[in-house]
Design a protein around this motif. Sequence first.
Motif, short mmCIF file in Angstrom:
data_model
loop_
_atom_site.label_atom_id
_atom_site.label_comp_id
_atom_site.label_asym_id
_atom_site.label_seq_id
_atom_site.Cartn_x
_atom_site.Cartn_y
_atom_site.Cartn_z
N GLY A 18 -3.35 0.28 -2.24
CA GLY A 18 -2.73 -0.79 -1.46
C GLY A 18 -1.23 -0.88 -1.58
O GLY A 18 -0.63 -1.82 -1.06
N GLY A 19 -0.62 0.07 -2.25
CA GLY A 19 0.83 0.03 -2.39
C GLY A 19 1.43 1.38 -2.06
O GLY A 19 0.74 2.34 -1.71
N ARG A 20 2.75 1.46 -2.17
CA ARG A 20 3.43 2.72 -1.88
C ARG A 20 4.01 3.31 -3.16
O ARG A 20 4.13 2.62 -4.19
N THR A 21 4.36 4.58 -3.12
CA THR A 21 4.97 5.26 -4.26
C THR A 21 6.38 5.67 -3.89
O THR A 21 6.60 6.39 -2.91
N THR B 206 15.06 0.13 -3.69
CA THR B 206 14.20 -0.73 -4.52
C THR B 206 13.97 -2.10 -3.89
O THR B 206 13.10 -2.85 -4.36
N GLN B 207 14.70 -2.43 -2.86
CA GLN B 207 14.54 -3.75 -2.23
C GLN B 207 13.14 -3.87 -1.62
O GLN B 207 12.65 -2.97 -0.96
N GLY B 208 12.48 -4.99 -1.87
CA GLY B 208 11.18 -5.26 -1.29
C GLY B 208 10.00 -4.68 -2.04
O GLY B 208 8.86 -4.79 -1.58
N LEU B 209 10.23 -4.08 -3.21
CA LEU B 209 9.11 -3.57 -4.00
C LEU B 209 8.23 -4.73 -4.48
O LEU B 209 8.74 -5.82 -4.81
N GLU C 142 4.32 -5.89 -6.67
CA GLU C 142 3.46 -5.52 -7.81
C GLU C 142 2.47 -4.42 -7.46
O GLU C 142 1.94 -3.76 -8.36
N ARG C 143 2.20 -4.22 -6.19
CA ARG C 143 1.26 -3.17 -5.77
C ARG C 143 1.90 -1.79 -5.76
O ARG C 143 1.20 -0.78 -5.67
N ASP C 144 3.22 -1.74 -5.85
CA ASP C 144 3.93 -0.47 -5.68
C ASP C 144 4.14 0.25 -7.01
O ASP C 144 4.14 -0.36 -8.09
N LEU C 145 4.35 1.55 -6.91
CA LEU C 145 4.61 2.42 -8.07
C LEU C 145 5.95 3.11 -7.85
O LEU C 145 6.21 3.67 -6.79
N VAL C 146 6.79 3.07 -8.87
CA VAL C 146 8.04 3.82 -8.87
C VAL C 146 7.94 4.90 -9.94
O VAL C 146 7.71 4.59 -11.12
N ILE C 147 8.11 6.14 -9.54
CA ILE C 147 8.15 7.26 -10.49
C ILE C 147 9.60 7.70 -10.60
O ILE C 147 10.21 8.13 -9.61
N ALA D 222 15.97 -3.54 -11.22
CA ALA D 222 15.98 -3.59 -9.76
C ALA D 222 14.60 -3.28 -9.18
O ALA D 222 14.27 -3.75 -8.10
N CYS D 223 13.79 -2.49 -9.91
CA CYS D 223 12.47 -2.10 -9.42
C CYS D 223 11.40 -3.18 -9.65
O CYS D 223 10.36 -3.17 -8.98
N ALA D 224 11.61 -4.07 -10.59
CA ALA D 224 10.61 -5.10 -10.88
C ALA D 224 10.34 -5.92 -9.61
O ALA D 224 11.26 -6.17 -8.82
N PRO D 225 9.08 -6.32 -9.37
CA PRO D 225 7.92 -6.30 -10.27
C PRO D 225 7.02 -5.07 -10.14
O PRO D 225 5.89 -5.09 -10.60
#
Length: 438
Positions: free
Chosen positions: A40-43, A116-119, A121-126, A184-187
């Motif tokens: 349900g999120g993006r990477t 990072t804007q709009g990230l 809790e469903r999203d993943l940042v690698i 900046a990536c939170a949450p």
Amino acid sequence: MPDWTDAQARALLRSLFDEAVRVARPEAMLAAHLPPPPEGGRTLVLGAGKAGGAMVAALEAAWPAEAPLSGLVVTRYGHTPPGWAEHPHRVELVEAAHPVPDAAGQRAAERMLALTQGLTERDLVICLVSGGGSALLSLPMPGLTLADKQAVNRALLASGAPIGAMNTVRKHLSAIKGGRLAAACAPARVLSLLISDVPGDEPSVIASGPTVPDPSTCAEALALLDRHGIVLPAVALEALRSGAWETPKPGDACFARAEARVIAAPRQSLEAAAALARQQGLAVHVLSDEIEGESSEVGRVHAALARACRRHGQPFARPCLILSGGETTVTLPLPGSGQAPGRGGRATEFLLGTALALQGEPGIWALAGDTDGIDGVEDNAGAWVTPDTLARAAVAGVSAAEHLQRHDAYGFFGALGDLLVTGPTMTNVNDFRALLVV
């Protein structure tokens, strides 16, 4: 005991360097550390470093084709993997300057923060982080200019300060390093995959730790600048003195969903080289992967150890191989001293100190190189020392002592045809040093 020829010794040492590089390349280990795509999120993929191109190539190859993937990675000029531009990619790869930052690196850092804007809790940042990322991610704090950051960087590089100290300063002058990218990536969940090029493999030091807590302080940064006589603009001095530019610390809520993994480190490369040498019947002694200090002085210490092994069989019996890693430094003349430094980096200056200390001792060969394939800012990874290095230099009319005095190790070994040239290796686990004693 069979006699070793020069060609055999060189071939052995080169094979060990190549093995150390091979096990540190991203395609050898990165895929095993990737999580499944989020439901349900993006990477989003963000990254910086000399290994950035190879890291993102390995990630794209392993990531499910049907899973969303986007992002931006910055690497050093000339470090884009061969053939990258011939195919479409889901993650953008750009190049910038190292070791002194440029406008391309600043633009890349600005764009990463914008991504990072709009990230949620469903999203993943690698985050793909490797050595060199500190210069490649150059985003000055408000009130500072890129020219200010460039001046500080040049002064730090010439100061002889260890990498940890340099990065303490860099973090506090940056709007993206020292944990600020993670904030900046939170949450979103943040997974940082790190290739270590620093002694001790401390994540907060690798590329100035853009996604991990920073235990250093503004006061420490000020003390380091004062110790090395580095002048800052008034706005930066005031911000550091007041603590206004303090970085996110351990325990900060922005790191609640952040994880950092070191996936390649100097010790692994040294052990891989050691295993290869043992297969060829050599006794191998790994001194440390955390050696720091002035390059030529570290070279003299290594030479003394190798000479003792050959003359006395102590502390190691010959034939043997001595390995070490870490990050040494070269302290350059202060501006205005009237002494213009020559060309060369840590590895070649280490070898110049080694050659002078060995004084033609028979039966000892040495290779030192930076595992990224670039010694300092030159086109070589390192160089070689052979039992006849000084004798050949004398015939060529080249003085090792004079070249060391003006920090021109590149010129010395270039005159002998003994530079080790590999081109960019697409990884970076710092210095590799090997001495063969027979």
